[in-house]
Enzyme design. Structure first.
Site, mmCIF file in Angstrom:
data_model
loop_
_atom_site.group_PDB
_atom_site.id
_atom_site.type_symbol
_atom_site.label_atom_id
_atom_site.label_comp_id
_atom_site.label_asym_id
_atom_site.label_seq_id
_atom_site.Cartn_x
_atom_site.Cartn_y
_atom_site.Cartn_z
ATOM 1 N N CYS A 50 0.829 -1.290 -0.197
ATOM 2 C CA CYS A 50 -0.030 -0.115 -0.045
ATOM 3 C C CYS A 50 0.774 1.209 -0.151
ATOM 4 O O CYS A 50 1.614 1.468 -0.958
ATOM 5 C CB CYS A 50 -0.881 -0.220 1.100
ATOM 6 S SG CYS A 50 -2.275 0.922 0.980
ATOM 7 N N HIS A 60 -3.301 -5.670 0.974
ATOM 8 C CA HIS A 60 -2.880 -6.063 2.475
ATOM 9 C C HIS A 60 -2.796 -7.491 2.827
ATOM 10 O O HIS A 60 -3.415 -7.993 3.270
ATOM 11 C CB HIS A 60 -3.467 -5.106 3.436
ATOM 12 C CG HIS A 60 -3.331 -3.745 3.352
ATOM 13 N ND1 HIS A 60 -2.345 -3.013 4.058
ATOM 14 C CD2 HIS A 60 -4.192 -2.809 2.746
ATOM 15 C CE1 HIS A 60 -2.511 -1.682 3.846
ATOM 16 N NE2 HIS A 60 -3.357 -1.519 2.994
ATOM 17 N N GLU A 118 -1.088 -8.590 5.227
ATOM 18 C CA GLU A 118 -0.971 -8.793 6.777
ATOM 19 C C GLU A 118 -2.289 -8.886 7.000
ATOM 20 O O GLU A 118 -2.555 -9.008 8.408
ATOM 21 C CB GLU A 118 -0.151 -7.754 7.298
ATOM 22 C CG GLU A 118 -0.702 -6.436 7.391
ATOM 23 C CD GLU A 118 -0.851 -5.560 6.061
ATOM 24 O OE1 GLU A 118 -0.376 -6.030 5.118
ATOM 25 O OE2 GLU A 118 -1.015 -4.353 6.053
#
Lengths: 736, 228
Positions: B85, B202, B204
């Site tokens: 990002c 993302h 994560e």
């Protein structure tokens, strides 16, 4: 500046009445300076003093075994959740600024509530927003919606908090006066809880954060008068936010708090430096002396009056022991922030303001603050005339619609019921990777890292119900909030509230306030969910009249086992659909009555508090034993809408059901009537007996409705709807 | 394995980017942007967020942070760098990856689950994924509209640098499955050597059972495989 004469016009401009001005003369024993008048004006405004509401707020239940800070004691409420952790949460309004400057008004509303949370030492983990506007078909209203939503998005997203829930309602009464209520939730370890107090003579008063400018002067006073056509001229009262600065302030503040370097801390929100310094000084009786010339300023030539009243955002006031000051400076420097000593704690109980060493104000702190000798009023109230007329409403006299499928399609696409995805998809609702139940279900659920626990949270209020019966409507707001939390698998824990009302000097408005607080108190006592704090916003009026009385409830619930969290959507074909509670087919105040029959009339549905409390206990037991696949409470639009929403899966696919509702006198009443204490659940066939036993034990009526499966919603031979069509209407009902 | 997470003022996925490698049992260090020592990592992680409040342009100021010089040297030595990002934006700003990230086509921030297709599973970041595998990895950005000129795009294709493309649940690429207007549905790409990965989604946020998708874990698993 010092020589401005205090004329009756100046006093009136400060929204102080004659009696209040007399009180000021008595307190000071002399004529106030203009700076002192400004300080009294903001501290005695409704926003800071609660002078017209505190008498009733004190009747709310504010005790509970797990409350660590009571309502009004600190910047936000604090509830113990075990594992050495506490949750801090609060809701606050930013209605008037958002009416004038929707983007910055809403953004700074989010900024303010986040600061309230992290000044407690808590890291904000979630945000919610309760928004109300006029008819979204109007271009002016859409301008407001888009401004507000992007203001919230830009602030929260940049700050890095997950905006996981809330509500968006549309009613004509909010046309000129939208409601923007922002809630934040944070988590703190017990030993890191910070407090808002000034203590220890000689300790430093330290300013940190953004520089002070002329923005927002008199924001708190402005929030305490009605909006008029001239309000547009008061735009300077709207502040401008900087979420990047706030993020730096968050990290640096938590670092100094966790390093045990502070005596006290308070954010400079409404009424800025005035409010933070007098409240910190007034709380302990210690006293503060500060020199405004030392305050970092971003404009030249600012007067003491302007510096004291500025509502520039992203600023904090801290009390620091002298030998810890250098350590504090060092941490703030790391984050490119400058902590500046602007004064010290005294022992004389006064707020003393100097400019370049010369005194410009000296006021005893206690009369400035709530709980001190600030004015407290008991206003006159009277039941408005429209209330009696509502009793004449007869739902049986309504024409019976022929095509109920068409009605369902229209209702599910009306702005109040339609999917709010166009709004929440603009909010980062996943940052911090705690979001277990995303926006769109009854309540959001976030896990608590390092534990097996999770928190469920929501905001609720049906303003139309409250307008029709403030007592029952507010009971309903608490009930729906608790039910939403319970439908996510959580036990309702505690409440924060944002009380949005019209002008309290109008007896008819004040009656709605008194009744609403009475309803909230009764409901919160019955559900054992104490009120931990909140905010009162009066004067929500515009030239066309007052808003619907809107006591927004923010509810927190706890899941001891995060794995027990559930969502509203059906999970598997073949599962059994069941109904908890009883359909009454109540039509007064419903979305059906307004959208289909064009009427806002009748009594809203009433809440049977003990039936409702039994429902939560049963829900807790069912979800705790992991017997349910889904649960969704019935609210706006009735059980037909509830069932349809259960069919819309979060991933974009659909899963239908075929059900039979208990027969009522009319099909439209059964489908679209609104009643409390009703939840639609689904479960696999083999646990139905156990569910039945738990419901019998818990005194909650259970009815088997039918089965999950297919791509249609079929109800009682009267609804036969393709889910793709319903979903299209639901997803496209609200266009931004 | 050791991760170093670069923390800029305004990074807000820094804790998330720390948390996932941490719970997977790796050493993780938070590196403040004013430092000039990466502390000897195996992987450098540039997290999401709003470094410097996205002032001027997303990622534009972060590239002047003292630590960035070390990140560039590390990457040029062949060290693994992943930017997610805002981290991806920083990588294009510093020139470690080609192209640029512009404002989303619809001009709004968008946060949602997004399907992406693994276009190249021969990189160290994707070796545990199947070629063409569809992953649900959330996006949350306002400036994710990837742009590169035609010549650059041809190079990306020729070199196999396109690692992820936005797609629908079945893996089809279309304008409808492109959430931000990115050129050729590009969601993530690597440098020619394959040691620097930038992606808007993302991973994560999709690497645990507790959240709605666990599909992003494959990236962490792939990196782990590379260091076995």
């Amino acid at each position: 500046m010092a020589q401005i004469e205090i004329s009756p016009e100046i006093i009136a401009e400060h929204a102080l009445n004659t009696q209040e001005y007399q009180q000021i003369l008595t307190i000071l024993g002399r004529t106030p300076t203009i700076t002192e008048l400004g300080i009294f004006s903001v501290m005695w405004s409704e926003h800071a003093s609660y002078k017209n509401s505190i008498k009733y707020l004190k009747t709310l239940p504010r005790d509970g075994d797990n409350l660590l800070a009571k309502a009004g004691e600190e910047n936000a409420g604090l509830v113990d959740i075990g594992d050495n952790l506490a949750v801090s949460f609060k809701i606050e309004s930013h209605n008037h600024p958002s009416a004038l400057e929707p983007y910055h008004g809403a953004a700074t509303g989010v900024g303010g509530i986040l600061r309230d949370i992290f000044t407690m030492g808590a890291r904000p983990v979630a945000a919610l927003n309760s928004l109300r506007f006029g008819n979204p078909d109007s271009p002016k209203v859409r301008h407001l919606i888009n401004g507000v939503v992007s203001g919230i998005a830009d602030y929260g997203n940049c700050f890095g908090v997950s905006t996981v829930g809330g509500e968006v309602y549309f009613e004509e009464s909010y046309t000129g006066n939208p409601l923007i209520n922002a809630m934040a939730v944070g988590i703190v370890e017990h030993q890191n809880v910070a407090t808002a107090k000034a203590e220890g003579e000689g300790n430093f008063v330290v300013y940190v954060g953004a520089k002070t400018g002329r923005d927002g002067i008199h924001g708190a006073t402005f929030a305490s008068v009605e909006l008029t056509d001239e309000s547009e001229e008061k735009r300077t009262a709207v502040q401008v936010g900087d979420p990047f600065m706030e993020k730096l302030l968050l990290e640096a503040t938590l670092e100094v708090i966790n390093a045990k370097l502070l005596v006290g801390i308070q954010d400079m929100g409404a009424a800025g430096l005035t409010c933070s310094s007098s409240e910190m000084a007034g709380k302990t009786g210690a006293g503060i002396e500060l020199d405004v010339a030392l305050v970092p300023q971003r404009e030249t030539g600012m007067s003491a009056y302007e510096i004291m009243l500025s509502e520039s955002q992203e600023r904090m006031l801290m009390i620091v022991e002298p030998d810890k000051f250098n350590a504090v400076i060092e941490i703030f420097e790391k984050w490119d922030l400058h902590a500046v000593k602007i004064g010290h704690v005294t022992g004389d109980g006064k707020l003393r303001v100097l400019k370049n060493g010369k005194q410009v104000a000296e006021i005893p702190a206690s009369p400035l603050v709530l709980g001190g000798e600030a004015p407290v009023y008991d206003r006159e109230f009277a039941e408005p005339a429209y209330i009696a007329k509502l009793k004449e409403f007869d739902q049986n006299a309504l024409p019976q619609p022929k095509d109920l499928n068409a009605i369902l399609l229209k209702l599910i696409g009306c702005a109040n019921i339609a999917s709010k995805k166009p709004v929440y998809s603009q909010y980062d609702h996943m940052v911090q990777i705690n979001t277990m139940v995303e926006p769109g279900s009854d309540a959001a659920v976030i896990r608590v890292k390092g534990t097996n626990k999770a928190l469920a949270m929501c905001t609720d209020c049906n303003g139309r119900h409250v307008y029709l019966n403030p007592y029952e409507g507010t009971k309903g707001a608490v009930a729906e909030a608790a039910r939403n939390v319970a439908c996510s698998g959580a036990k309702p824990l505690a409440v924060t509230n944002c009380l949005n009302f019209g002008n309290p000097y109008k007896p008819e408005v004040y009656w709605t306030f008194v009744e609403a607080v009475r309803g909230m108190g009764d409901a919160c006592r019955a559900f054992e969910t104490p009120v931990t704090g909140g905010n009162v916003s009066f004067y929500n009026e515009n030239p066309t009249g007052a808003i619907y009385p809107t006591p927004t409830i923010g509810m927190i619930g706890i899941l001891e086992d995060a794995d027990c969290a559930i969502t509203q959507e059906f999970k598997q074909a073949g599962d059994i659909v069941l109904l908890l509670g009883e359909l009454t087919g109540h039509i007064g105040g419903t979305e059906y009555l307004k959208t289909i029959h064009g009427k806002i009339d009748g009594e809203p549905p009433h809440v049977d508090l003990s039936a409702e409390a039994n429902l939560y206990k049963v829900m807790c037991s069912l979800t705790g034993k992991r017997l349910l696949k889904s649960a969704h409470d019935s609210s706006d639009g009735g059980v037909a809408i509830t069932l349809a929403e259960c069919c819309f899966k979060h991933d974009g696919s659909n899963l239908g059901a075929e059900v039979t509702l208990p027969a009522l006198s009319r099909d439209d009443f059964a489908l679209f009537g609104e009643q409390h204490s009703v939840v639609v659940i689904s479960a696999s066939m083999d646990v139905v007996d156990e569910i039945t036993r738990i419901c019998e034990d818990g005194k909650v009526k259970l009815t088997k409705l039918g089965k999950v499966g297919g791509l249609k919603l079929m109800i009682n031979n009267v609804i036969d709807a393709e889910l793709t069509n319903l979903r299209y209407a639901w997803e496209n009902g609200l266009k931004l | 394995m050791k991760y170093s997470i670069i923390q800029f003022p305004g990074s807000n996925c820094d804790h998330d980017s720390f948390y996932i490698p941490h719970i997977r049992g790796h050493k993780v260090e938070m590196i403040w942007h004013k430092e000039t020592n990466l502390k000897d990592p195996d992987i450098v992680f540039l997290p999401g967020g709003f470094s410097y409040g996205d002032y001027l342009r997303a990622g534009a100021i972060a590239k002047f942070s003292p630590i960035i010089g070390e990140v560039v040297k590390f990457a040029n030595r062949g060290g693994y760098v992943i930017g997610v990002c805002n981290g991806f934006q920083v990588l294009t700003e510093t020139g470690l990856l080609p192209g640029a990230l512009m404002m989303n086509k619809h001009l709004k921030f968008i946060c949602k689950h997004q399907h992406i297709r693994v276009e190249n599973n021969t990189t160290s970041f994707t070796s545990k994924a199947k070629a063409g595998q569809v992953l649900d990895v959330p996006i949350a950005h306002k400036e994710g509209n990837y742009y590169i000129d035609e010549a650059g795009l041809t190079q990306l294709k020729d070199n196999g640098q396109i690692v992820f493309r936005y797609c629908d649940v079945a893996g089809n690429l279309s304008e409808k499955s492109n959430p931000n207007g990115s050129k050729d549905n590009i969601a993530g790409l690597c440098n020619i050597k394959g040691n620097v990965l930038g992606m808007m989604p993302h991973p994560e946020r999709a690497a645990e059972d507790v959240v709605l998708s666990g599909d992003g874990a494959v990236i962490f698993e792939s990196l782990e495989a590379s260091f076995q």
